[in-house]
Motif scaffolding. Structure first.
Motif, mmCIF file in Angstrom:
data_model
loop_
_atom_site.group_PDB
_atom_site.id
_atom_site.type_symbol
_atom_site.label_atom_id
_atom_site.label_comp_id
_atom_site.label_asym_id
_atom_site.label_seq_id
_atom_site.Cartn_x
_atom_site.Cartn_y
_atom_site.Cartn_z
ATOM 1 N N LEU A 162 -1.565 -58.453 71.814
ATOM 2 C CA LEU A 162 -0.917 -58.671 73.116
ATOM 3 C C LEU A 162 -1.495 -57.725 74.165
ATOM 4 O O LEU A 162 -1.722 -58.114 75.318
ATOM 5 C CB LEU A 162 0.589 -58.453 72.997
ATOM 6 N N VAL A 163 -1.738 -56.484 73.773
ATOM 7 C CA VAL A 163 -2.307 -55.508 74.707
ATOM 8 C C VAL A 163 -3.714 -55.945 75.132
ATOM 9 O O VAL A 163 -4.070 -55.858 76.305
ATOM 10 C CB VAL A 163 -2.339 -54.105 74.078
ATOM 11 N N ALA A 164 -4.494 -56.432 74.189
ATOM 12 C CA ALA A 164 -5.849 -56.892 74.514
ATOM 13 C C ALA A 164 -5.814 -58.048 75.508
ATOM 14 O O ALA A 164 -6.666 -58.128 76.403
ATOM 15 C CB ALA A 164 -6.580 -57.315 73.240
ATOM 16 N N MET A 165 -4.840 -58.938 75.365
ATOM 17 C CA MET A 165 -4.734 -60.055 76.307
ATOM 18 C C MET A 165 -4.445 -59.554 77.715
ATOM 19 O O MET A 165 -4.977 -60.075 78.699
ATOM 20 C CB MET A 165 -3.644 -61.021 75.843
ATOM 21 N N SER A 166 -3.607 -58.525 77.825
ATOM 22 C CA SER A 166 -3.308 -57.981 79.157
ATOM 23 C C SER A 166 -4.527 -57.304 79.754
ATOM 24 O O SER A 166 -4.800 -57.424 80.948
ATOM 25 C CB SER A 166 -2.129 -57.006 79.082
ATOM 26 N N ILE A 167 -5.286 -56.587 78.935
ATOM 27 C CA ILE A 167 -6.484 -55.888 79.409
ATOM 28 C C ILE A 167 -7.502 -56.894 79.947
ATOM 29 O O ILE A 167 -8.075 -56.712 81.025
ATOM 30 C CB ILE A 167 -7.091 -55.047 78.274
ATOM 31 N N GLY A 225 -0.123 -52.720 82.741
ATOM 32 C CA GLY A 225 1.317 -52.584 82.585
ATOM 33 C C GLY A 225 1.712 -52.702 81.124
ATOM 34 O O GLY A 225 2.564 -51.959 80.623
ATOM 35 N N CYS A 226 1.095 -53.638 80.405
ATOM 36 C CA CYS A 226 1.362 -53.791 78.977
ATOM 37 C C CYS A 226 0.864 -52.576 78.208
ATOM 38 O O CYS A 226 1.491 -52.151 77.221
ATOM 39 C CB CYS A 226 0.699 -55.071 78.456
ATOM 40 N N GLY A 227 -0.240 -51.984 78.646
ATOM 41 C CA GLY A 227 -0.756 -50.794 77.997
ATOM 42 C C GLY A 227 0.214 -49.628 78.111
ATOM 43 O O GLY A 227 0.414 -48.863 77.157
ATOM 44 N N VAL A 233 0.227 -62.644 83.149
ATOM 45 C CA VAL A 233 -0.094 -62.311 81.757
ATOM 46 C C VAL A 233 0.312 -60.882 81.425
ATOM 47 O O VAL A 233 0.892 -60.618 80.367
ATOM 48 C CB VAL A 233 -1.602 -62.516 81.478
ATOM 49 N N ASP A 234 0.021 -59.955 82.316
ATOM 50 C CA ASP A 234 0.347 -58.558 82.035
ATOM 51 C C ASP A 234 1.857 -58.370 81.860
ATOM 52 O O ASP A 234 2.316 -57.670 80.954
ATOM 53 C CB ASP A 234 -0.180 -57.673 83.169
ATOM 54 N N GLY A 235 2.630 -59.005 82.728
ATOM 55 C CA GLY A 235 4.076 -58.874 82.634
ATOM 56 C C GLY A 235 4.670 -59.573 81.424
ATOM 57 O O GLY A 235 5.533 -59.028 80.726
ATOM 58 N N THR A 236 4.203 -60.787 81.146
ATOM 59 C CA THR A 236 4.781 -61.536 80.021
ATOM 60 C C THR A 236 4.367 -60.956 78.678
ATOM 61 O O THR A 236 5.164 -60.938 77.735
ATOM 62 C CB THR A 236 4.380 -63.023 80.105
#
Length: 599
Positions: free
Chosen positions: A257-262, A223-225, A115-118
């Motif tokens: 999208l950032v929230a999903m990675s967190i 990573g997304c952050g 998830v973080d990468g995508t």
């Protein structure tokens, strides 16, 4: 992270505070001592009525000691975000991107398959395309390439004529791969959040707050952050340079999208992560990106879309693509550009259902292995392997096994004449250090304290298992062998009010670093009980003449304790809304016979 993709499900459930408790659990009460005075904080928070003592106590525990700190906590906003140029290397990264834009160079975006990468790749594609960059993206194949930057990924970049590569959620240890990219004529910007090794790659810029040279105030971005921070800095620099009016910021357009990675990367929801999660959840509820909305529309339960919904509903569907097929599917959905978006989201739903069936089958087989081995009860570890197991789900199964047998666990599947697997730990035990002590038996390994991945050859399997057991047995403490349930405050039924629950709900988003509060009530009597679906307990509980309904998910096996008379309960109060009626119910975390508590 993927070389060991995530924390154990047991640990995850503990920090997100969901059900599924183990048979034996040690309770630890965090309530502050009586000699600690909180009168000033209580006075500061007083309105027309005093603030509930439970709330004051919990806020104080979590480091909120004055009115200003409490205000910032309850109303997180962009003022709390740091200048992205404080990240070491950011000025070089942005200057290189501006140059790539001005010269219309081909830029390759490469991200991990979780998830973080995508989400990182989707965020970058959305943003850089809207700015007018010439980009392509690449996601490695979990099975053919493994985690992070691969030679195949670099070759793809060279084939399309890329002169700049940006790696996201990976790259900090890709010494050889970055050197290979340099040989192929590509400069590299690394956006990673994992701990660096003793040697750094020869990248043009490394954006990782955990590197020794970086003094950035917040170290726990995903990573997304970090990718978001790069785009935020670019947004600030590019358009004044071009003397053009800037489009809407990455924060306003893509923070969901950032929230999903967190949520999915299980990082602490404090500091910048709390602000980004708060803003991202708001956008996700009000105006989600089309791809995220397509996934949300698969829900049939009317979710409120909090952190746990992202962790347990959206995250697994995105991860399912990389586990069973290819993570590029997940990126395509998150980009939301296809006319077949609904069908693509449904494909991820179907893939996740298949993944669930596979991991349930492997879980059953693994539990049978443990049960059929009498010596397993004496071990400090669980290490299991089978050639038919699916490499993409053994990490999930390792987490499930810890729910039944609470100890460091490794599951291995056969892949290309090697054993490849995932390791999961228990609360407080450093799994990575134990693997480090066994490195002579491993071809490669990586990860962190609670989750890791490893690869070894057939001939090293037996000695590795013996060494791993020896290392863990010598270093794990007796306390680490029993799961802990942290309790914030002793709360009698007389203090449970709608006002308290409303104030507690304002403490969200909950997660690591800010868990949902758990309370203790002693001497509670069961006035009515039902067993639902042979799994759950539905109770009516009474204390001092006050009654509450309570639900204990997956607690039917503990019914016998209810026969002993009064019980002590660990619980969370919540609003139960049904047919337009709202009432206060209790969600049980655990219960014991009255007087059994030791903290």
């Amino acid at each position: 992270m993927t070389f060991g993709d995530k924390l154990s499900i047991t640990f995850l459930k503990e920090i997100v505070n969901l059900g599924g408790e183990l048979n034996t659990m040690r309770w630890q009460i965090k309530q502050i001592p009586e000699n600690i005075h909180t009168e000033q904080l209580a006075e500061d928070l007083k309105t027309s009525t005093p603030a509930p003592p439970a709330l004051i106590n919990i806020l104080y525990q979590r480091g909120l000691r004055n009115l200003e700190g409490v205000k910032q906590f309850f109303t997180p906003d962009t003022e709390g975000l740091h200048d992205p140029f404080l990240i070491y290397g950011m000025d070089r990264a942005v200057a290189r991107l501006v140059s790539a834009y001005l010269n219309q160079e081909k830029v390759l975006l490469l991200g991990d398959y979780d998830v973080d990468g995508t989400t990182s790749v989707a965020l970058s594609v959305h943003c850089l395309r809207s700015y007018g960059f010439n980009i392509s993206y690449y996601i490695p194949d979990r099975y053919k390439e493994g985690y992070g930057i691969s030679h195949l990924g670099v070759d793809y970049g060279a084939q399309i004529g890329a002169t700049l590569m940006i790696s996201m959620d990976c790259g900090i240890k890709a010494i050889e791969q970055v050197a290979y990219a340099n040989q192929k004529g590509m400069e590299v910007i690394i956006c990673d959040h994992h701990t660096p090794g003793s040697q750094l790659p020869t990248a043009l810029a490394i954006l990782d707050p955990k590197q020794a040279s970086c003094t950035y105030p917040f170290k726990e971005l995903t990573g997304c952050g970090i990718t978001f921070k790069l785009l935020q800095a670019l947004h600030q620099e590019l358009f004044p340079r071009l003397k053009q009016q800037a489009p809407a910021s990455p924060l306003s357009q893509y923070v969901d999208l950032v929230a999903m990675s967190i949520a999915s990367d299980i990082v602490p929801i404090v500091g910048e992560n709390r602000i980004l999660a708060h803003l991202g959840l708001k956008k996700l509820r009000d105006n989600p990106l089309p791809g995220i909305k397509a996934l949300m529309d698969q829900d049939t339960n009317g979710r409120s879309w909090n952190i746990s919904d992202l962790v347990f509903f959206l995250g697994p569907r995105i991860n399912a693509a990389g586990r069973l097929n290819h993570a590029r599917q997940a990126v395509e959905v998150l980009l939301g550009e296809s006319d077949s978006l609904v069908d693509m989201a449904l494909e991820l739903q179907v893939a996740n259902s298949k993944r669930q069936a596979i991991d349930q089958k492997i879980t059953d087989e693994a539990l049978d292995m443990i049960q059929s081995d009498p010596a397993s009860t004496e071990r400090s570890t669980t290490v299991l392997h089978h050639p038919s197991w699916h490499k993409g789900v053994v990490g999930i199964v390792a987490s499930r096994l810890i729910e039944h047998h609470y100890r460091p666990t490794i599951l291995l599947a056969h892949s290309q004449d090697k054993w490849v697997g995932s390791a999961r730990s228990v609360k407080g035990f450093d799994l990575y250090q134990s693997l480090e002590a066994c490195r002579e038996y491993l071809l490669q390994f990586g990860g962190h304290k609670y989750a890791a991945g490893l690869t070894l050859t057939e001939d090293q399997l037996r000695p590795f298992k013996a060494k791993f057991e020896e290392v863990v047995a010598q270093s794990i403490s007796e306390e680490q062998k029993v799961p802990i349930l942290y309790i914030d405050y002793e709360l009698p039924f007389t203090e449970i009010t709608g006002k308290l629950i409303r104030l507690l709900n304002r403490m969200a988003p909950f997660g690591p670093g800010n868990p949902t509060p758990v309370f203790l009530a002693k001497g509670v009597f069961v006035r009515h009980k039902r067993i639902l679906k042979d799994l759950h307990l539905k109770l009516v509980l009474e204390q001092e003449g006050i009654l509450f309904e309570a639900i204990g998910f997956n607690m039917a096996h503990k019914e016998a304790i209810l026969l002993d008379g009064a019980i002590d309960i660990a619980f969370q109060p919540y609003f139960n809304e049904w047919n337009g009626r709202k009432k206060v119910n209790l969600r049980l975390k655990d219960f014991k016979s009255h007087g059994e508590i030791h903290s």
